[in-house]
Design an enzyme around this catalytic site. Structure first.
Site, mmCIF file in Angstrom:
data_model
loop_
_atom_site.group_PDB
_atom_site.id
_atom_site.type_symbol
_atom_site.label_atom_id
_atom_site.label_comp_id
_atom_site.label_asym_id
_atom_site.label_seq_id
_atom_site.Cartn_x
_atom_site.Cartn_y
_atom_site.Cartn_z
ATOM 1 N N LEU A 1 0.667 -1.085 -0.407
ATOM 2 C CA LEU A 1 0.227 0.283 -0.420
ATOM 3 C C LEU A 1 0.923 1.077 -0.096
ATOM 4 C CD1 LEU A 1 -3.302 0.723 0.039
ATOM 5 C CD2 LEU A 1 -2.947 1.287 2.749
ATOM 6 N N ASN B 1 -2.123 -8.504 -8.778
ATOM 7 C CA ASN B 1 -0.719 -7.570 -9.326
ATOM 8 C C ASN B 1 0.613 -8.592 -9.589
ATOM 9 O OD1 ASN B 1 1.013 -7.067 -7.069
ATOM 10 N ND2 ASN B 1 0.254 -7.760 -5.735
ATOM 11 N N ARG B 2 0.706 -7.610 -10.580
ATOM 12 C CA ARG B 2 1.765 -7.808 -10.770
ATOM 13 C C ARG B 2 3.024 -6.538 -11.346
ATOM 14 N NH1 ARG B 2 -0.835 -9.242 -16.314
ATOM 15 N NH2 ARG B 2 -0.816 -7.771 -17.467
ATOM 16 N N GLY C 1 5.897 -6.415 -10.021
ATOM 17 C CA GLY C 1 7.008 -6.145 -10.275
ATOM 18 C C GLY C 1 8.459 -5.769 -9.573
ATOM 19 N N ASN D 1 12.367 -9.983 2.145
ATOM 20 C CA ASN D 1 10.641 -10.620 0.689
ATOM 21 C C ASN D 1 11.797 -11.753 0.146
ATOM 22 O OD1 ASN D 1 8.645 -11.354 -1.028
ATOM 23 N ND2 ASN D 1 8.536 -8.747 -0.989
ATOM 24 N N SER E 1 9.595 -13.751 -1.279
ATOM 25 C CA SER E 1 7.807 -14.752 -2.050
ATOM 26 C C SER E 1 7.506 -13.048 -3.036
ATOM 27 C CB SER E 1 7.278 -15.308 -0.699
ATOM 28 O OG SER E 1 7.086 -13.990 0.012
ATOM 29 N N SER E 2 7.663 -13.021 -3.915
ATOM 30 C CA SER E 2 7.049 -12.580 -4.283
ATOM 31 C C SER E 2 6.432 -13.019 -5.396
ATOM 32 C CB SER E 2 7.744 -11.017 -4.796
ATOM 33 O OG SER E 2 6.368 -10.551 -6.020
ATOM 34 N N THR F 1 -5.457 -5.910 0.912
ATOM 35 C CA THR F 1 -7.134 -5.529 0.434
ATOM 36 C C THR F 1 -8.156 -5.916 1.004
ATOM 37 O OG1 THR F 1 -5.940 -7.866 -1.130
ATOM 38 C CG2 THR F 1 -8.426 -7.414 -1.131
#
Length: 505
Positions: A145, A192-193, A195, A283, A285-286, A482
């Protein structure tokens, strides 16, 4: 005859006639007698003078009431007006996201931002201990966010105890081509992508440093004083009972097969951002950075996490930031999870954030729910899905990670105690010298259990009951993203009210 009469009349009425002039002069010189008409002017003058003040006071009072209402997170508009309006005005989800962030930033700077009133914040019944600190509540806002650490204070004002900013990469990167964010309104879901679009660690460090310096000036300290706890608030959140999490990641261009290069990416982020974070989140895990999830294998993950933990310990401030790792919901086989747990314990990481968006599309449409043809097409888009239907998956993973993390802790303790007992048995003849203990002295340090690893849960949480289920499953904090997008600025306040009602029932 008639002609002579007309001439006589003209002469008598003309200015040249002395009689006519005399009459005009007399009329002009005659004193005027003022005629007083019956009126109420004596009583109306004070009222007429007060009328502008009454109007001004009424307008001011109305404006204040509007201000109090619209800036309260409990206001109707924050759930039922603003989110649908954003979707209508901005058909592109990323544009709506950027507009919301920009609006919150500007409103906060003007003091017109939505905030949780003291009456809504309530008592300390939701307070919870995390990493030895007492948080005011167990609700957090996930990364994504506030990607660039522009509005952490505005998000804290919504009532959350934990705010995660980022993810941040060491060097700036644009992320994937647009469009890269899509809505499925029937499911309250998003794909979402992005990236990991990021302005880089240097930019985020500057943002957070300036924030600390503004706070330092406000309380009469310098930057070092604030970072070392002299303000009696955490150095990241700058608020009592709150935590600021900073998520870090590798650049897309960094080859995931070169673990040393990947380590350098994460370490650089730690060097730049650790002073301003209460917790660093690694991170791995994206789903939108190629090869990133491959780093969740035991060997590379252990090396990366160990490097981050070691660098975090070097942070130039009194209390060092904690380190957590964010794991994928798609790596849910026992062997995969056990490998992650092993890496967590081996590296000295303080906790795990379970989970992230999912690449999977099975089981995300509830029974007897029909989505539109457009939404069916949207579901085929590449990217990570998030929404309420992720809840059961997240809950299951939290339970399993809690069990595995605690089990690994027990095995480590048993192994350590066994090794210590064997060592003690071999030196019984030299009691009180090498071992440092007498025969009757208790070896408490050998039998102490290591501190339990902390779990934060994110994925599918939209209400107070869901948050409580996550906490009862073993999580310390329930995080939302979300749910906030669809539920609006009052989501955190509503969830806390629902939690209190559930507990009281």
């Amino acid at each position: 005859m008639a002609s002579s009469h007309r001439l006589a009349w003209r002469f008598l009425s003309s200015p040249a006639n002395p009689l006519s002039a005399s009459k005009r002069i007399t009329s002009h010189l005659r004193p005027r007698i003022a005629t007083r008409h019956a009126s109420t002017s004596t009583n109306s003058q004070p009222t007429s003078r007060l009328r502008p003040w009454i109007y001004t006071a009424t307008i001011a009072a109305s404006g204040y009431l509007v201000y109090v209402y619209t800036t309260d997170t409990r206001a109707f508009i924050h759930r039922y007006v603003v989110p649908p309006l954003l979707r209508f005005v901005y058909p592109d989800a990323e544009e709506a996201h950027n507009a919301a962030v920009s609006s919150l930033k500007n409103l906060y700077n003007l003091g017109l931002h939505p905030r949780e009133r003291a009456s809504a914040a309530g008592s300390s019944e939701l307070s919870i201990s995390v990493f030895g600190s007492q948080l005011v509540n167990p609700i957090g806002i996930s990364a994504g966010l506030d990607k660039h650490a522009e509005i952490p204070d505005a998000l804290f004002a919504l009532g959350a105890a934990v705010v995660e900013v980022g993810g941040c990469t060491p060097r700036p990167q644009e992320g994937n081509p647009k469009p890269r964010m899509f809505r499925i309104p029937t499911l309250d879901g998003l794909i979402n992508r992005y990236g990991l679009n990021s302005r880089g660690a240097d930019h985020m460090a500057m943002q957070l440093r300036d924030r600390v310096r503004r706070f330092a000036r406000k309380v009469g300290l310098d930057e070092a004083g604030v970072l070392n706890g002299e303000a009696k608030v955490p150095p990241g959140s700058l608020l009592p009972g709150r935590m600021l999490l900073v998520q870090i990641a590798k650049n897309k261009e960094t080859d995931e097969r070169d673990v040393d290069a990947v380590k350098r990416d994460y370490v650089y982020c730690v060097q730049r951002l650790a002073p301003y974070a209460d917790v660093l989140v690694v991170n791995v895990s994206s789903p939108n950075t190629p090869g990133l999830r491959d780093l969740q294998a035991v060997e590379p993950l252990t090396r990366i996490l160990s490097a981050v933990v070691d660098e975090a310990k070097k942070t130039n401030r009194k209390e060092k930031p904690k380190v957590m790792v964010k794991v994928s919901p798609d790596e849910d086989e026992d062997t995969q999870m056990e490998g992650i747990v092993q890496a967590v314990w081996s590296s000295g990481v303080d906790g795990v954030i379970v989970g992230n968006t999912t690449k999977r599309r099975t089981g995300i449409i509830p029974p007897r729910v029909n989505i539109t043809a457009k939404e069916n097409v949207t579901l085929t888009e590449t990217g990570g899905y998030s929404g309420p239907m992720m809840f059961d998956c997240t809950l299951d993973l939290v339970k399993r990670y809690r069990k595995m993390l605690d089990g690994q802790s027990l095995r480590s303790t048993v192994a350590k105690v066994t090794a210590d007992e064997a060592a003690d048995a071999s030196v019984t003849a030299i009691e009180g010298t090498i071992t440092g203990f007498s025969e009757n002295e208790s070896k408490t340090s050998s039998n102490q259990h290591p501190e339990q690893k902390t779990i934060f849960a994110t994925g599918g949480i939209t209400n107070g009951r869901g948050a409580l289920e996550m906490l009862n499953a073993g999580a310390s904090v329930a995080m939302i993203y979300t749910g906030l997008v669809y539920g609006g600025a009052g989501t955190v306040t509503r969830m806390k009210r629902e939690m209190k009602e559930e507990v009281a029932a």
